[in-house]
Design an enzyme around this catalytic site. Structure first.
Site, PDB file in Angstrom:
ATOM      1  N   MET A   1       0.800  -1.227   0.000  1.00  0.00           N
ATOM      2  CA  MET A   1       0.000   0.000   0.000  1.00  0.00           C
ATOM      3  C   MET A   1       0.839   1.286   0.000  1.00  0.00           C
ATOM      4  O   MET A   1       0.417   2.297   0.564  1.00  0.00           O
ATOM      5  CB  MET A   1      -0.963  -0.012   1.201  1.00  0.00           C
ATOM      6  CG  MET A   1      -1.957  -1.161   1.162  1.00  0.00           C
ATOM      7  SD  MET A   1      -2.975  -1.146  -0.324  1.00  0.00           S
ATOM      8  CE  MET A   1      -3.868  -2.686  -0.164  1.00  0.00           C
TER       9      MET A   1
ATOM     10  N   ILE B   1       3.183   3.964  -2.604  1.00  0.00           N
ATOM     11  CA  ILE B   1       3.506   4.272  -4.000  1.00  0.00           C
ATOM     12  C   ILE B   1       5.015   4.508  -4.103  1.00  0.00           C
ATOM     13  O   ILE B   1       5.593   5.263  -3.315  1.00  0.00           O
ATOM     14  CB  ILE B   1       2.692   5.496  -4.492  1.00  0.00           C
ATOM     15  CG1 ILE B   1       1.209   5.098  -4.576  1.00  0.00           C
ATOM     16  CG2 ILE B   1       3.199   5.966  -5.856  1.00  0.00           C
ATOM     17  CD1 ILE B   1       0.261   6.217  -4.932  1.00  0.00           C
TER      18      ILE B   1
ATOM     19  N   HIS C   1      -3.824  -5.191  -9.065  1.00  0.00           N
ATOM     20  CA  HIS C   1      -4.806  -4.159  -8.727  1.00  0.00           C
ATOM     21  C   HIS C   1      -6.204  -4.769  -8.844  1.00  0.00           C
ATOM     22  O   HIS C   1      -6.500  -5.436  -9.845  1.00  0.00           O
ATOM     23  CB  HIS C   1      -4.653  -2.950  -9.656  1.00  0.00           C
ATOM     24  CG  HIS C   1      -5.596  -1.856  -9.290  1.00  0.00           C
ATOM     25  ND1 HIS C   1      -5.391  -1.020  -8.207  1.00  0.00           N
ATOM     26  CD2 HIS C   1      -6.788  -1.503  -9.822  1.00  0.00           C
ATOM     27  CE1 HIS C   1      -6.418  -0.192  -8.105  1.00  0.00           C
ATOM     28  NE2 HIS C   1      -7.273  -0.455  -9.062  1.00  0.00           N
TER      29      HIS C   1
ATOM     30  N   GLU D   1       6.416   5.006 -12.921  1.00  0.00           N
ATOM     31  CA  GLU D   1       6.227   6.143 -12.010  1.00  0.00           C
ATOM     32  C   GLU D   1       4.769   6.603 -11.928  1.00  0.00           C
ATOM     33  O   GLU D   1       4.413   7.373 -11.037  1.00  0.00           O
ATOM     34  CB  GLU D   1       7.161   7.311 -12.395  1.00  0.00           C
ATOM     35  CG  GLU D   1       6.790   8.053 -13.672  1.00  0.00           C
ATOM     36  CD  GLU D   1       7.244   7.350 -14.954  1.00  0.00           C
ATOM     37  OE1 GLU D   1       7.681   6.177 -14.891  1.00  0.00           O
ATOM     38  OE2 GLU D   1       7.118   7.979 -16.016  1.00  0.00           O
TER      39      GLU D   1
ATOM     40  N   ASP E   1      -0.524   2.731 -11.071  1.00  0.00           N
ATOM     41  CA  ASP E   1      -1.338   1.809 -11.878  1.00  0.00           C
ATOM     42  C   ASP E   1      -1.244   2.102 -13.374  1.00  0.00           C
ATOM     43  O   ASP E   1      -2.152   1.747 -14.145  1.00  0.00           O
ATOM     44  CB  ASP E   1      -2.821   1.826 -11.428  1.00  0.00           C
ATOM     45  CG  ASP E   1      -2.967   1.366  -9.984  1.00  0.00           C
ATOM     46  OD1 ASP E   1      -2.228   0.469  -9.561  1.00  0.00           O
ATOM     47  OD2 ASP E   1      -3.837   1.920  -9.273  1.00  0.00           O
TER      48      ASP E   1
HETATM   49  C1  GAR Z   1      -5.801  -7.100  -2.824  1.00  0.00           C
HETATM   50  O1  GAR Z   1      -7.155  -7.065  -3.157  1.00  0.00           O
HETATM   51  C2  GAR Z   1      -4.981  -6.301  -3.820  1.00  0.00           C
HETATM   52  O2  GAR Z   1      -5.446  -6.412  -5.119  1.00  0.00           O
HETATM   53  C3  GAR Z   1      -5.178  -4.915  -3.289  1.00  0.00           C
HETATM   54  O3  GAR Z   1      -5.117  -5.049  -1.890  1.00  0.00           O
HETATM   55  C4  GAR Z   1      -5.553  -6.355  -1.505  1.00  0.00           C
HETATM   56  C5  GAR Z   1      -4.485  -7.001  -0.675  1.00  0.00           C
HETATM   57  O4  GAR Z   1      -4.910  -8.230  -0.136  1.00  0.00           O
HETATM   58  N1  GAR Z   1      -4.196  -4.009  -3.806  1.00  0.00           N
HETATM   59  C6  GAR Z   1      -4.438  -2.736  -4.103  1.00  0.00           C
HETATM   60  O5  GAR Z   1      -5.506  -2.195  -3.891  1.00  0.00           O
HETATM   61  C7  GAR Z   1      -3.263  -1.974  -4.688  1.00  0.00           C
HETATM   62  N2  GAR Z   1      -3.696  -0.733  -5.254  1.00  0.00           N
HETATM   63  P1  GAR Z   1      -3.904  -9.346   0.355  1.00  0.00           P
HETATM   64  O6  GAR Z   1      -2.950  -8.692   1.361  1.00  0.00           O
HETATM   65  O7  GAR Z   1      -4.774 -10.362   1.005  1.00  0.00           O
HETATM   66  O8  GAR Z   1      -3.163  -9.900  -0.844  1.00  0.00           O
END
Ligand code: GAR
Length: 202
Positions: free
Chosen positions: A93, A95, A112, A150, A153
């Protein structure tokens, strides 16, 4: 072929990390080896998953550094010391800055939880992505694995899978369905694809 040395970056529960660990064990990932898991938060369940699988772990907290650049540099140091060739962001989480992403061109991948270019970019993470999809009223969503540059997404798409939205979905229900039907499937497949490409060029 020497397997690609993979580091997985996490921040939370680590279900995508688990999918990667299981895929390495079952042979779906055969061109790479996960040798390091770095979490941006201490005490998260993803770290337990890594330890249980016998993978080296490290914690690198954003708030331990005054500057974002210092955080990125500390991460880079851990990755370089480990000889990392492919970085997998699995629910990470934070960037990463341009100086970081420029060091690993097409060597960083991210999952994503939507079909990019919908519901993505800065501010769209975790449950917020599914809240946005539901409040817009789309009928199909999904997950995307893409290269990281950079632009949040914004890197080249590697793999996507669509998931239908159903009547009565809440963000939590939808998040679970997107994980089960898309993320845990395409994350390992995309990881193998990129690990193979890197390993075959060595
Ligand atoms: C997942 O849904 C992933 O796609 C999302 O966070 C979650 C993590 O779950 N990622 C994002 O939103 C990145 N922008 P996890 O820790 O159980 O894998």
């Amino acid at each position: 072929m020497t397997p690609t040395n993979i580091a997985v970056l996490v921040s939370g529960g680590g279900t995508n990390l688990q999918a990667l660990i299981d895929a390495e064990k079952s042979g779906i990932i055969k061109s790479g080896k996960i040798s390091l898991v770095i979490s941006s938060k201490p005490g998260v369940f993803a770290l337990e998953r890594a330890e249980k699988a016998g993978i080296k772990t490290a914690v690198c907290e954003r708030k331990a550094f005054a500057d974002k650049k210092d955080f990125d540099n500390a991460l880079l140091k851990l990755l370089e010391e480990n000889g990392t060739e492919l970085i997998v962001l699995a629910g990470f989480m934070c960037i990463l800055g341009k100086e970081f992403t420029d060091k690993y061109p097409e060597r960083i991948i991210n999952i994503h939880p939507s079909l990019i270019p919908s519901f993505c970019g800065a501010g769209f993470y975790g449950l917020r992505v599914h809240e946005a999809a539901l409040s817009y009223g789309v009928k199909v969503t999904g997950a995307t694995v893409h290269f990281v540059n950079e632009i949040p997404d914004g890197g080249r798409i590697i793999m996507q899978k669509a998931v239908y939205i159903e009547d009565g979905d809440t963000p939590e229900i939808l998040q679970k369905r997107v994980m089960e039907q898309a993320e845990w499937e395409i994350m390992p497949l995309a990881c193998e694809k990129v690990a193979f490409d890197i390993a075959s060029k060595k």
